[in-house]
Design a protein around this motif. Structure first.
Motif, PDB file in Angstrom:
ATOM      1  N   VAL A  60     -12.106  20.200  47.956  1.00 27.86           N
ATOM      2  CA  VAL A  60     -11.411  19.010  47.458  1.00 27.86           C
ATOM      3  C   VAL A  60     -10.526  18.459  48.575  1.00 27.86           C
ATOM      4  O   VAL A  60      -9.969  19.216  49.377  1.00 27.86           O
ATOM      5  CB  VAL A  60     -10.572  19.387  46.223  1.00 27.86           C
ATOM      6  CG1 VAL A  60      -9.567  18.314  45.904  1.00 27.86           C
ATOM      7  CG2 VAL A  60     -11.480  19.650  45.033  1.00 27.86           C
ATOM      8  N   ASP A  61     -10.383  17.154  48.615  1.00 25.57           N
ATOM      9  CA  ASP A  61      -9.540  16.519  49.636  1.00 25.57           C
ATOM     10  C   ASP A  61      -8.228  16.013  49.056  1.00 25.57           C
ATOM     11  O   ASP A  61      -7.177  16.153  49.663  1.00 25.57           O
ATOM     12  CB  ASP A  61     -10.303  15.365  50.281  1.00 25.57           C
ATOM     13  CG  ASP A  61      -9.487  14.649  51.342  1.00 25.57           C
ATOM     14  OD1 ASP A  61      -9.138  13.477  51.132  1.00 25.57           O
ATOM     15  OD2 ASP A  61      -9.181  15.290  52.369  1.00 25.57           O
ATOM     16  N   ASP A  76     -13.438  10.388  43.351  1.00 25.71           N
ATOM     17  CA  ASP A  76     -13.646  11.581  44.173  1.00 25.71           C
ATOM     18  C   ASP A  76     -12.410  12.477  44.234  1.00 25.71           C
ATOM     19  O   ASP A  76     -12.402  13.479  44.956  1.00 25.71           O
ATOM     20  CB  ASP A  76     -14.061  11.193  45.594  1.00 25.71           C
ATOM     21  CG  ASP A  76     -13.013  10.335  46.300  1.00 25.71           C
ATOM     22  OD1 ASP A  76     -12.109   9.815  45.608  1.00 25.71           O
ATOM     23  OD2 ASP A  76     -13.100  10.182  47.541  1.00 25.71           O
ATOM     24  N   ALA A  77     -11.366  12.136  43.488  1.00 25.35           N
ATOM     25  CA  ALA A  77     -10.138  12.932  43.505  1.00 25.35           C
ATOM     26  C   ALA A  77     -10.179  13.997  42.420  1.00 25.35           C
ATOM     27  O   ALA A  77     -10.716  13.801  41.332  1.00 25.35           O
ATOM     28  CB  ALA A  77      -8.917  12.040  43.307  1.00 25.35           C
ATOM     29  N   ALA A  78      -9.572  15.141  42.724  1.00 28.06           N
ATOM     30  CA  ALA A  78      -9.412  16.208  41.736  1.00 28.06           C
ATOM     31  C   ALA A  78      -8.125  15.980  40.948  1.00 28.06           C
ATOM     32  O   ALA A  78      -7.272  15.173  41.345  1.00 28.06           O
ATOM     33  CB  ALA A  78      -9.371  17.560  42.427  1.00 28.06           C
ATOM     34  N   VAL A  79      -7.994  16.692  39.846  1.00 30.21           N
ATOM     35  CA  VAL A  79      -6.820  16.516  38.983  1.00 30.21           C
ATOM     36  C   VAL A  79      -6.238  17.878  38.621  1.00 30.21           C
ATOM     37  O   VAL A  79      -6.971  18.813  38.278  1.00 30.21           O
ATOM     38  CB  VAL A  79      -7.181  15.759  37.685  1.00 30.21           C
ATOM     39  CG1 VAL A  79      -5.946  15.611  36.790  1.00 30.21           C
ATOM     40  CG2 VAL A  79      -7.772  14.394  38.006  1.00 30.21           C
ATOM     41  N   SER A  94     -15.556  15.023  32.306  1.00 32.12           N
ATOM     42  CA  SER A  94     -16.081  13.990  33.206  1.00 32.12           C
ATOM     43  C   SER A  94     -16.869  14.580  34.367  1.00 32.12           C
ATOM     44  O   SER A  94     -17.579  13.861  35.063  1.00 32.12           O
ATOM     45  CB  SER A  94     -14.927  13.153  33.763  1.00 32.12           C
ATOM     46  OG  SER A  94     -14.129  13.926  34.679  1.00 32.12           O
ATOM     47  N   GLY A  95     -16.735  15.889  34.587  1.00 30.59           N
ATOM     48  CA  GLY A  95     -17.455  16.537  35.673  1.00 30.59           C
ATOM     49  C   GLY A  95     -16.671  16.660  36.955  1.00 30.59           C
ATOM     50  O   GLY A  95     -17.094  17.360  37.886  1.00 30.59           O
ATOM     51  N   ARG A  96     -15.516  15.996  37.029  1.00 28.65           N
ATOM     52  CA  ARG A  96     -14.704  16.105  38.238  1.00 28.65           C
ATOM     53  C   ARG A  96     -13.982  17.448  38.276  1.00 28.65           C
ATOM     54  O   ARG A  96     -13.953  18.192  37.282  1.00 28.65           O
ATOM     55  CB  ARG A  96     -13.711  14.950  38.323  1.00 28.65           C
ATOM     56  CG  ARG A  96     -12.597  15.013  37.308  1.00 28.65           C
ATOM     57  CD  ARG A  96     -11.443  14.075  37.703  1.00 28.65           C
ATOM     58  NE  ARG A  96     -11.683  12.671  37.389  1.00 28.65           N
ATOM     59  CZ  ARG A  96     -11.540  11.681  38.259  1.00 28.65           C
ATOM     60  NH1 ARG A  96     -11.183  11.947  39.505  1.00 28.65           N
ATOM     61  NH2 ARG A  96     -11.753  10.424  37.900  1.00 28.65           N
ATOM     62  N   ALA A  97     -13.391  17.780  39.406  1.00 28.32           N
ATOM     63  CA  ALA A  97     -12.642  19.031  39.558  1.00 28.32           C
ATOM     64  C   ALA A  97     -11.289  18.885  38.863  1.00 28.32           C
ATOM     65  O   ALA A  97     -10.441  18.096  39.301  1.00 28.32           O
ATOM     66  CB  ALA A  97     -12.447  19.357  41.035  1.00 28.32           C
ATOM     67  N   PRO A 129     -16.407  21.801  39.167  1.00 31.77           N
ATOM     68  CA  PRO A 129     -16.640  22.721  40.283  1.00 31.77           C
ATOM     69  C   PRO A 129     -15.567  23.787  40.442  1.00 31.77           C
ATOM     70  O   PRO A 129     -15.742  24.722  41.218  1.00 31.77           O
ATOM     71  CB  PRO A 129     -16.671  21.789  41.504  1.00 31.77           C
ATOM     72  CG  PRO A 129     -15.951  20.555  41.072  1.00 31.77           C
ATOM     73  CD  PRO A 129     -16.221  20.410  39.608  1.00 31.77           C
ATOM     74  N   LEU A 130     -14.464  23.669  39.709  1.00 26.93           N
ATOM     75  CA  LEU A 130     -13.402  24.670  39.779  1.00 26.93           C
ATOM     76  C   LEU A 130     -13.615  25.808  38.787  1.00 26.93           C
ATOM     77  O   LEU A 130     -12.958  26.856  38.895  1.00 26.93           O
ATOM     78  CB  LEU A 130     -12.036  24.025  39.495  1.00 26.93           C
ATOM     79  CG  LEU A 130     -11.605  22.887  40.428  1.00 26.93           C
ATOM     80  CD1 LEU A 130     -10.271  22.324  39.972  1.00 26.93           C
ATOM     81  CD2 LEU A 130     -11.505  23.375  41.863  1.00 26.93           C
ATOM     82  N   ALA A 131     -14.508  25.622  37.824  1.00 28.41           N
ATOM     83  CA  ALA A 131     -14.715  26.639  36.789  1.00 28.41           C
ATOM     84  C   ALA A 131     -15.387  27.878  37.369  1.00 28.41           C
ATOM     85  O   ALA A 131     -16.204  27.792  38.295  1.00 28.41           O
ATOM     86  CB  ALA A 131     -15.563  26.072  35.656  1.00 28.41           C
TER      87      ALA A 131
END
Length: 414
Positions: free
Chosen positions: A112-113, A171-174, A214-217, A255-257
């Protein structure tokens, strides 16, 4: 004197934005730097001296409250607390640096950036993210808290906003740390009321899970009492302990799971590389009778018990759990396990106070430490009714085994 200290601390649980801005100003920082080490018995005398020197009464009160909070925060943040800013509620909910570093590493490992920290509080996680090389956009609804977060995490962009209305790049993680205190509802000390209910979180649990779907990180910090039944199918949950105390349940999406739906993480105070992560797909076998209690008893870390992965302990030592879900495992094997304490079992008997009293008196036991799991009784009454005399000490575990209550006399075997 003590009353002045108490009022100063509790009345600043949620300080106003103007008060925080003054405290963060050059004048406020200089005043903080001049203060002696915090001593509750000297609050009035220090207050009088500072006012006599011409400092405004409200700034003096804010500075002394901050000094008290920094002293209290040393237990969580170490020497760094001396340069940080806090609110009473923010300090309580803030993530320990060692745990926050683990959160940050998970985002780094997922490549993640940028992380949007929604509900950033005083900025402990935001600072850990920034220290790990991530770009951080932190958000808090409360202007005073956001100002403190900006001071504690100077590399982050901090915004005062409703987390549910913030525009987040695709493209941002939360990261979310939903408020677990009910705004506007205070207890008798002036602190906002703490809540453990998912339906009282802010932002809401529905908002969190929608982001996760949503599928995001996405990652979120929740209470250790988080019910596994509420875990969405696409997420994983990890209960985290520090020094044997379970401090949070972190839920991870996208992707964090983790590959394992549930796990426990035991955080090492000295180095994240020494953390122990426990997971299993096994089911712990249970003892059928008192005859199944063997030479050694292992007590799983509370995070392991909360996560429901005690089977990792029964697998490790070749033992059986005394009662499902309580985390006590018996075996004849003496093995070092990084996520459990080991005891030698000196005696096992049904929970009968008369028989226990006779056993203790025969061995001149005059003092007992009582551990209990899965049973309820008044400790003081229990000790009094034993009517013990003697100079020796015994450690007792009162717990369930199958359908009965039992007492184990233990000796630490660390």
């Amino acid at each position: 004197m003590r009353g002045a200290e108490t009022n100063a601390e509790t009345n600043a649980g949620a300080p106003g934005a103007d008060s925080v801005r003054r405290l963060l100003s050059d004048d406020g920082r200089r005043l903080l730097a001049q203060l002696p080490p915090y001593d509750p018995d000297r609050v009035l005398s220090v207050t009088d001296r500072l006012r006599a020197d011409g400092h405004a009464p409200d700034l003096v009160a804010a500075a002394l409250t901050q000094s008290a909070l920094r002293a209290k925060a040393t237990a969580k943040f170490g020497a760094a607390a001396a340069g940080m800013f806090f609110t009473a509620d923010g300090l309580e909910q803030a993530t320990r640096p060692q745990i926050a570093a683990g959160h940050a590493q998970r985002f780094v490992d997922a490549e993640v950036d940028t992380v949007f920290d929604l509900g950033c509080g005083i900025g402990s996680d935001a600072e850990a993210f920034a220290a790990a090389g991530l770009r951080v956009h932190a958000v808090d609804l409360d202007p005073a808290t956001a100002a403190i977060a900006a001071a504690n995490a100077p590399s982050a962009v901090v915004e005062v906003a409703d987390a549910t209305t913030v525009s987040i790049p695709s493209d941002a993680a939360v990261w979310l740390d939903p408020a677990r205190r009910t705004r506007g509802v205070a207890d008798v000390t002036g602190r906002t009321r703490r809540t453990f209910r998912l339906d009282e979180l802010l932002p809401s649990w529905e908002f969190v899970t929608a982001l996760g779907a949503s599928g995001r990180a996405v990652g979120t910090k929740l209470s250790p009492s988080f019910p596994l039944s509420a875990l969405p199918p696409e997420a994983s949950a990890q209960w985290v302990s520090y020094g044997g105390e379970v401090l949070e349940c972190a839920v991870w999406f996208g992707p964090l799971a983790d590959a394992h739906r549930v796990s426990a993480r035991l955080v090492d105070a000295s180095s994240a590389s020494n953390d122990v992560v426990v997971h299993t797909d096994s089911v712990a076998p249970s003892a059928d009778s008192i005859d199944d209690v063997d030479t050694y008893l292992y007590e799983a870390d509370r995070a392991v018990v909360r996560a429901g992965v005690t089977a990792a302990l029964t697998d490790a030592v070749g033992g059986v759990e005394l009662s499902p879900g309580l985390g006590h495992v018996s075996t004849d094997q003496r093995i070092d396990v990084g996520f459990a304490r080991r005891f030698r079992v000196l005696e096992t008997m049904p929970f009968n106070q008369k028989a226990l009293r006779s056993w203790l008196r025969l061995r001149r036991i005059g003092r007992v430490t009582v551990k209990k799991r899965g049973v309820t009784f008044d400790d003081a009454t229990f000790r009094r009714d034993l009517k013990l005399k003697g100079s020796d000490h015994a450690l007792l575990l009162v717990t369930r085994l199958a359908e009965t209550q039992v007492v184990l006399v233990l000796d630490p075997d660390d």
